[in-house]
Design an enzyme around this catalytic site. Structure first.
Site, short mmCIF file in Angstrom:
data_model
loop_
_atom_site.label_atom_id
_atom_site.label_comp_id
_atom_site.label_asym_id
_atom_site.label_seq_id
_atom_site.Cartn_x
_atom_site.Cartn_y
_atom_site.Cartn_z
N LEU A 177 0.86 -1.17 0.00
CA LEU A 177 0.00 0.00 0.00
C LEU A 177 0.90 1.23 0.00
O LEU A 177 1.99 1.21 0.60
CB LEU A 177 -0.91 0.03 1.24
N ASP A 178 0.47 2.31 -0.66
CA ASP A 178 1.22 3.56 -0.59
C ASP A 178 1.41 3.96 0.87
O ASP A 178 0.58 3.65 1.72
CB ASP A 178 0.47 4.67 -1.32
N GLN A 179 2.47 4.69 1.13
CA GLN A 179 2.77 5.10 2.50
C GLN A 179 1.60 5.83 3.15
O GLN A 179 1.28 5.60 4.31
CB GLN A 179 4.01 5.99 2.52
N GLU A 180 0.92 6.70 2.41
CA GLU A 180 -0.16 7.50 2.99
C GLU A 180 -1.51 6.81 2.93
O GLU A 180 -2.51 7.36 3.39
CB GLU A 180 -0.24 8.86 2.27
N THR A 181 -1.59 5.62 2.34
CA THR A 181 -2.83 4.85 2.29
C THR A 181 -2.93 3.95 3.51
O THR A 181 -1.95 3.31 3.90
CB THR A 181 -2.89 3.99 1.01
#
Length: 563
Positions: free
Chosen positions: A409-413
């Protein structure tokens, strides 16, 4: 030169806001490992907006697009001042009145840099000349003419061939003996003459085009050699500059860029605003309080918006943050914005090492966690980006070192992240992802209203290697498909459900933001154009359904959306 500017140069009678910082520059101390943060506050954003107004009044700043930055600092006696910086060169100059100078070390390679830049410019002009050879256009024009002639000749010969076929049938029905032989021989001779005519035209084409083609091929070989030479010169110059560039942190320690980053360094490392500002502050006994960076001018890659704030770039600045911030006293945590009902977000959103990860599912083969925003799925390339879900599980679980992430998952997700505890399970689950057998549901809030209720987005996504991690719609890219459905419309926002059928980098974020997709960015996604204030990226991996790699049963995991 004056580098320290009073706040009154930018703002008057500013009222301190209690709102949380919109962004943190952060990195891990290389010695103690603690997470160090420097906020982007509403005050520095207001100062930056005033600076933007100044830039807009001077054509000097609109000739080329670049990043600009400001740093709010405290002097030893407590007064507050502003220092400002630009990335790279400003209209060819590294030193400009009122802006902090480049990091020390550049002057040591100034002569080599000037000489190499002159060589690179000469190579560039030679490549342009070779690409614009008149023989290229001559070749294309003549080739097109011959292609038309050959096509016309082929059509004419095809008609004659059909006529000969019909004549042969008639002759075989009306003539016999010697007369038939002579008549058929005449038709065969006509066919041979047509073949000779075709071969003659092809030979004429080859004789005409071959000299031009040889000139073009020789030029192309020279272009490849020049590009290789340009690449080598650039690498040599960068290596010299990175060895000479010396950064100083707030502990008073200095290191060269080469010492800080052992891997290959992207072009321009050390020339960005944040390193220049923090280095200047450290070397002049200034205490940083808050920092902001923004883009001004046109963007050649069309990935930056004038007047938009951006965080530390992943390739050049972020790897240096841990060192640059070392020696700063940790800022007290800002209050989290309250959700409806008074519940505060989990403190794990800050990504502080050692915090407990919520486990959604666990057995002897698998583990699924509810990843908080701000935390990496797997450790990054650099020392200050080692804190991640995988790293924490390695440290906390008895079998931790065997755990491997099946996807990311993306870091901010936030949301469900699935990991395997043995190689067989990892391989089986990876195959399910590759064969698109995993059912995934994401929930997002878009910073705008959608007029349609559901549909599908199918776009080719491509990551420009010169501008990572930004993705864009490009025919060179890979196929991507997402189904979507509107869940609710709330004032000026739309809550949607995404069901991705492929798993490209930033797929949902681009499918939402791009005009060929939904044309509305996800709330908090500043990388893809959302300008609304938000405390996080409003994208959550809500559901995951797959076949258990060992038991064969269907598992349906869910994690409630936290926003």
């Amino acid at each position: 030169m004056v580098f320290l500017h009073p706040l009154s140069d930018f703002i008057d009678n500013y009222t301190v806001s209690n709102s949380s910082p919109s962004y943190y520059y952060q990195g891990r101390c290389l010695e103690g490992g603690e997470l160090l943060k420097l906020p982007r506050t509403s005050l520095v954003e207001a100062i930056a907006h005033k600076l933007m107004q100044h830039l807009a009044q001077n054509d000097l700043y609109s000739r080329e697009g670049k990043m600009y930055g400001i740093l709010l600092v405290e002097l030893p006696l407590g007064e507050q001042r502003i220092i400002k910086a630009f990335s790279g060169l400003l209209n060819g100059n590294s030193i400009v009145e009122g802006w902090v100078p480049p990091i020390s070390g550049r002057d040591e390679v100034a002569l080599d840099e000037a000489r190499t830049l002159a060589q690179l410019e000469a190579i560039k002009q030679e490549i342009i000349t070779l690409k614009q050879l008149p023989q290229r256009q001559q070749y294309e024009t003549l080739k097109s003419e011959f292609d038309i002639k050959l096509h016309s000749l082929s059509d004419r010969h095809q008609n004659y061939k059909q006529q000969r076929h019909e004549k042969r049938q008639i002759l075989c029905q009306t003539l016999t003996g010697e007369a038939l032989i002579i008549a058929l021989e005449q038709l065969d001779e006509e066919s041979r003459q047509h073949g000779i005519e075709r071969r003659h035209l092809k030979r004429l084409r080859d004789e005409t085009l071959q000299p031009l083609q040889q000139i073009i091929e020789t030029a192309d070989i020279q272009i490849r050699k020049l590009k290789q030479q340009r690449k080598q010169l650039s690498r040599q110059l960068q290596a010299q500059m990175h060895a000479a560039y010396t950064l100083v942190n707030f502990l008073g320690r200095s290191q060269s860029l080469q010492q800080l980053i052992a891997t290959s360094l992207p072009t321009g490392t050390g020339d960005c605003c944040a390193p220049k500002l923090l280095h200047y502050a450290a070397t002049h006994n200034l205490k940083p309080l808050a920092m902001a960076e923004f883009w001004w001018g046109a963007s050649s890659a069309q990935d930056k918006i004038q007047g938009e704030f951006y965080g530390a770039c992943a390739e050049r600045c972020q790897p240096l943050m841990g060192f640059l911030l070392s020696g700063l006293r940790p800022n007290p945590p800002a209050p989290f914005p309250m959700r409806e009902g008074g519940e505060s977000p989990s403190p794990a959103r800050g990504g502080v090492g050692g915090e407990v990860l919520p486990i959604i599912y666990e057995d002897e083969w698998l583990i699924a966690v509810n990843k908080p925003p701000g935390l990496l799925s797997v450790p990054g390339r650099y020392r200050d980006r080692q804190d991640s879900v995988v790293t924490r599980l390695h440290q906390k679980l008895p079998d931790g070192m065997a755990i491997a992430s099946v996807h990311r998952l993306d870091q901010e997700t936030s949301g469900i992240l699935l990991l395997a505890r043995d190689r067989f399970s990892h391989r089986q689950l990876s195959q399910q992802f590759q064969q698109r057998q995993i059912y995934k549901v994401y929930e997002a809030v878009l910073c705008g209203l959608l007029t349609i209720n559901e549909g599908a987005i199918e776009l080719p996504l491509w990551g420009d290697p010169q501008n990572r991690p930004y993705q864009k719609v490009d025919e060179r890219g890979k196929f991507s498909l997402t189904h979507f459905r509107v869940i609710a419309r709330e004032e000026d926002y739309t809550r949607v459900e995404f069901i991705p059928k492929t798993g490209r980098t930033h797929q949902l974020r681009v499918h939402a933001a791009d005009v060929k997709g939904l044309g509305v960015s996800i709330l908090g996604d500043r990388l893809y154009g959302c300008v609304n204030n938000a405390n996080r990226l409003h994208l959550h991996a809500r559901e995951l359904r797959f076949q258990h790699p060992q038991t064969g049963e269907t598992l349906h995991l869910q994690a409630n959306t936290p926003f």
